[in-house]
Design a protein around this motif. Structure first.
Motif, PDB file in Angstrom:
ATOM      1  N   ASN A 105       5.629 -27.367  18.991  1.00 24.60           N
ATOM      2  CA  ASN A 105       5.733 -25.870  18.312  1.00 24.60           C
ATOM      3  C   ASN A 105       7.192 -25.245  18.347  1.00 24.60           C
ATOM      4  O   ASN A 105       7.320 -24.414  17.989  1.00 24.60           O
ATOM      5  N   LYS A 130       7.222 -24.634  14.968  1.00 23.02           N
ATOM      6  CA  LYS A 130       5.978 -23.465  14.715  1.00 23.02           C
ATOM      7  C   LYS A 130       6.918 -22.484  14.128  1.00 23.02           C
ATOM      8  O   LYS A 130       7.903 -21.939  14.724  1.00 23.02           O
ATOM      9  N   ARG A 131       6.512 -21.840  13.257  1.00 25.25           N
ATOM     10  CA  ARG A 131       7.147 -20.693  12.432  1.00 25.25           C
ATOM     11  C   ARG A 131       7.366 -19.671  13.613  1.00 25.25           C
ATOM     12  O   ARG A 131       6.378 -19.114  14.308  1.00 25.25           O
ATOM     13  N   SER A 181       8.758 -19.544  16.602  1.00 25.57           N
ATOM     14  CA  SER A 181       9.122 -20.139  17.480  1.00 25.57           C
ATOM     15  C   SER A 181      10.485 -19.725  18.295  1.00 25.57           C
ATOM     16  O   SER A 181      11.553 -19.900  17.225  1.00 25.57           O
ATOM     17  N   ALA A 189       2.917 -24.696  10.526  1.00 23.85           N
ATOM     18  CA  ALA A 189       1.854 -24.217  11.400  1.00 23.85           C
ATOM     19  C   ALA A 189       1.947 -24.444  13.015  1.00 23.85           C
ATOM     20  O   ALA A 189       1.108 -24.015  13.882  1.00 23.85           O
ATOM     21  N   GLY A 190       2.748 -25.700  13.248  1.00 22.38           N
ATOM     22  CA  GLY A 190       2.736 -26.178  14.680  1.00 22.38           C
ATOM     23  C   GLY A 190       1.450 -26.947  15.024  1.00 22.38           C
ATOM     24  O   GLY A 190       0.780 -27.404  14.171  1.00 22.38           O
ATOM     25  N   THR A 223      -2.061 -27.363  16.105  1.00 22.35           N
ATOM     26  CA  THR A 223      -3.536 -26.767  16.032  1.00 22.35           C
ATOM     27  C   THR A 223      -4.464 -27.641  16.899  1.00 22.35           C
ATOM     28  O   THR A 223      -4.491 -28.899  16.861  1.00 22.35           O
ATOM     29  N   ASN A 233       3.917 -17.760  21.493  1.00 22.02           N
ATOM     30  CA  ASN A 233       3.792 -18.344  20.074  1.00 22.02           C
ATOM     31  C   ASN A 233       3.096 -19.626  20.194  1.00 22.02           C
ATOM     32  O   ASN A 233       3.065 -20.584  19.515  1.00 22.02           O
ATOM     33  N   ASN A 243       3.491 -21.873  22.318  1.00 18.00           N
ATOM     34  CA  ASN A 243       4.469 -22.963  23.181  1.00 18.00           C
ATOM     35  C   ASN A 243       3.935 -23.338  24.427  1.00 18.00           C
ATOM     36  O   ASN A 243       4.051 -24.543  24.872  1.00 18.00           O
ATOM     37  N   GLN A 256      -0.721 -32.099  13.924  1.00 16.34           N
ATOM     38  CA  GLN A 256       0.193 -31.128  13.671  1.00 16.34           C
ATOM     39  C   GLN A 256       1.196 -32.031  12.528  1.00 16.34           C
ATOM     40  O   GLN A 256       0.853 -33.366  12.274  1.00 16.34           O
TER      41      GLN A 256
END
Ligand SMILES: [Zn+2]
Length: 635
Positions: A98, A101-102, A104, A117-118, A120, A145, A147, A169
């Motif tokens: 993550n 991830k957007r 983070s 999206a990191g 899922t 987020n 993490n 991911q």
């Protein structure tokens, strides 16, 4: 013949007298460490305490990786042992991918196309009970987020918990920090699976998110990992390959088997094999499943490619048992320096096993993969191709040296990066100067540090090495601690130094030593108080700065005075050039400053007149080298 007028020198001496204190071991000990002494988890003599505990987890994973799209689909079963005396409300997980991830937080920029999206989570099962894995689920709580994820327990002391997770991911391919896409069909995948964070006796849960700079703090465990990739791909990973005959064609598998027993270099995949193709087994479903097992390691990484060369050899690292280590390099045929990397890796491991630290290499395998980074993982290295041969040797040996610190020694690099980067810097300095004799290598980072020594970034090592991405972090983690180790070696002699460090390794391998465990072990083993040296370098503001003082003759003796202006003690090196061009080199270990003196006089029998005196050398940093010469340079 005085460098300084009398008033200036008096002032300097006064200044040094205040800065330099007398020796004791009374370095700062934070409450967290004092509590560990009181609770008996650690001992003040530097040993693990009678109540030392450490949690751990074994990971059984099945990974499907698509090297074309970069999608990674994983399924893992984690067996977690709570060895602590505490009942845990939750299990804390780190979802390191993550980092991409957007939204983070991270220490550095990433390529825009990698922000996604990191991780899922698609399924979470705790001790057989299925939990809702999505954010907002009642027992799976997503923090920062996503993490950090906390899974509500409780987890009883002394219990074993089984946690199964399915996830997927997209792996980063535009920003190759330490892992990710290397070229269109080569990848180095690390920090890729959900893992349980460390909970230790000092800090409790480490719930800090992975921001990109701090490298590792992991518990130990066994890994049994199956990696499923399209059939044309070769996979290299932490741990020994369990099924070479299933995934490689028989000729290539037999070369791999031969390397396991061979002192000579085996070209498992040579240019001819690459050209002919048909290296990996043809699988009915179009994919091969590569199985790797590693015992008691703190992390797992793997790499794939469909167009890499592969060299391998092995080495007896322990003559007493005949134990061999497989040492290999996987690389792009275009990487000119990599044709020698497996041999350099082999020589490096030989040096580490026999000379320093002089402990047989503790794992059965070491692979150097040609990626885009300069980064170590247990039994795996991700190294970029470099043009310079000296740098290639330094880089290869540095990353492999990390096997001992932080991997075998379980160091918390998030707080104490100096405990591993300093050793890797120290190790690569000696190995490179052994393997590459055309020009001497300076300690990695020393040039950059010396240029800023005495400046704001010259923080005490303990303060600087947890600073995230900054020059202060770099100086405090690499050249300064490496130089500290050099000073100990110089002061104690090579053999005694090795014995002391081996004792530290013996006490703490497979555990989580703190800096105080290290300092205490140094004092316990040598019976020496080292506060006079440890405190200024690790805890106090100050710098390394010697000044050449009076140089004068008394009869048949020249007296050369060295003034310690900076609070940090350093060894003295002096080169005297006589009028007849003869040279005399003088050396005093750092222990000349043990009593806190502000100046030291070295006597040297006169060989006539002195033409020049130079204080300092390429090993020792000096914040102001301009005042190190006699006669002084006229500006
Ligand atoms: Zn390093």
């Amino acid at each position: 013949m005085t460098r300084y007028s009398a008033p200036t020198l008096t002032l300097l001496l006064l200044l040094s007298a205040t800065e330099a204190r007398s020796q004791t071991s009374d370095i700062f000990v934070p409450n967290e460490v004092r509590s560990a002494y009181e609770n008996g988890t650690r001992s003040e003599d530097g040993n693990p305490g009678p109540n030392y505990w450490q949690n751990g987890a074994d990971y059984e994973m099945h990974i499907r990786f698509d090297p074309v799209s970069g999608e990674l689909i994983g399924s893992e079963t984690i067996t977690y042992r709570n060895e602590s005396p505490d009942s845990l409300r939750s299990l804390v997980l780190k979802l390191m991918p993550n980092l991409f991830k957007r939204g983070s937080a991270r220490d550095g920029a990433i390529a825009p196309e990698d922000a996604g999206a990191g991780v899922t989570l698609t399924a979470v099962t705790l001790n057989g009970e299925s939990l809702n894995p999505a954010p907002g689920g009642d027992r799976v709580n997503h923090f920062m987020n996503g993490n950090i994820v906390a899974i509500r327990g409780p987890v009883a002391p002394g219990s074993t918990t089984t946690l199964s997770i399915d996830w997927h991911q997209m792996v980063n391919r535009g920003s190759h920090g330490r892992s990710g896409g290397v070229d269109s069909t080569s990848w180095f995948n690390a920090y890729f699976f959900p893992r349980i964070a460390v909970r230790d006796d000092i800090d409790g849960w480490d719930s800090s998110p992975h921001l990109g700079t701090a490298e590792f703090y992991n518990d130990f465990g066994d890994f049994d990992v199956t990696i499923e990739v399209p059939q044309d791909y070769v996979v290299w990973a932490t741990g020994l390959l369990q099924n070479p005959e299933e995934v490689l064609v028989s000729e290539i598998a037999s070369r791999y088997r031969a390397a396991l027993e061979s002192d000579g270099m085996v070209h498992i995949v040579d240019p001819a094999a690459l050209e002919a193709g048909g290296i990996t087994a043809v699988a009915p479903g179009g994919t091969n499943s590569w199985r790797f097992r590693a015992e008691y390691v703190p992390d797992f990484a793997f790499a794939v490619s469909d167009h890499y060369l592969w060299d391998a050899s092995s080495l007896v690292v322990d003559p007493a048992t005949g134990r061999r280590v497989l040492i290999d390099a996987a690389y792009n045929p275009e990487s000119a320096d990599f044709y020698e990397v497996a041999e350099v890796a082999r020589n490096s491991i030989d040096y580490m096993s026999r000379e320093f630290p002089g402990v047989p290499f503790p794992y059965p395998q070491e692979t150097v993969f040609n990626g885009l980074s300069e980064m170590e993982f247990p039994m795996m290295v991700n190294d970029v191709s470099v043009e310079d041969r000296q740098y290639m040797i330094s880089l290869t040996s540095h990353e492999i040296f990390h096997t001992y610190f932080p991997f075998w020694m379980g160091i918390n690099e998030i707080k104490y990066a100096w405990m591993d980067e300093g050793w890797a810097t120290f190790g690569d300095y000696f190995i490179t100067n052994r393997l590459y004799t055309e020009e001497p290598l300076r300690l990695f980072g020393m040039d950059m540090f010396e240029a800023e020594a005495g400046g704001w970034n010259d923080l005490p090592i303990m303060a600087g090495s947890g600073q995230g991405k900054s020059p202060a972090y770099f100086f405090a983690s690499y050249p300064k601690p490496a130089f500290f180790y050099l000073m100990l070696r110089d002061m104690w002699g090579e053999d005694r130094f090795r014995e002391v460090i081996q004792e530290f390794l013996r006490r703490w391998n497979g555990k989580h030593p703190t800096p105080w465990d290290f300092f205490n072990t140094l004092e316990d083993e040598t019976g020496d108080s080292l506060g006079w040296l440890i405190r200024p370098w690790f805890f106090d503001y100050g710098t390394a700065d010697l000044v050449l003082g009076d140089v004068f003759r008394e009869g048949d003796t020249w007296r050369i005075e060295v003034v310690r202006v900076g609070a940090n003690p350093v060894p003295i090196d002096i080169a005297v050039t006589w009028a007849d061009d003869r040279e005399t080199e003088l050396h005093e270990p750092v222990s000349v400053w043990r009593e806190g003196a502000g100046s030291h006089v070295i006597e040297v029998p006169a060989h006539g007149e002195i033409r020049q005196v130079v204080l300092g050398n390429d090993i020792t940093p000096d914040a102001n080298p301009a005042d190190n010469r006699y006669p002084p340079e006229v500006p």
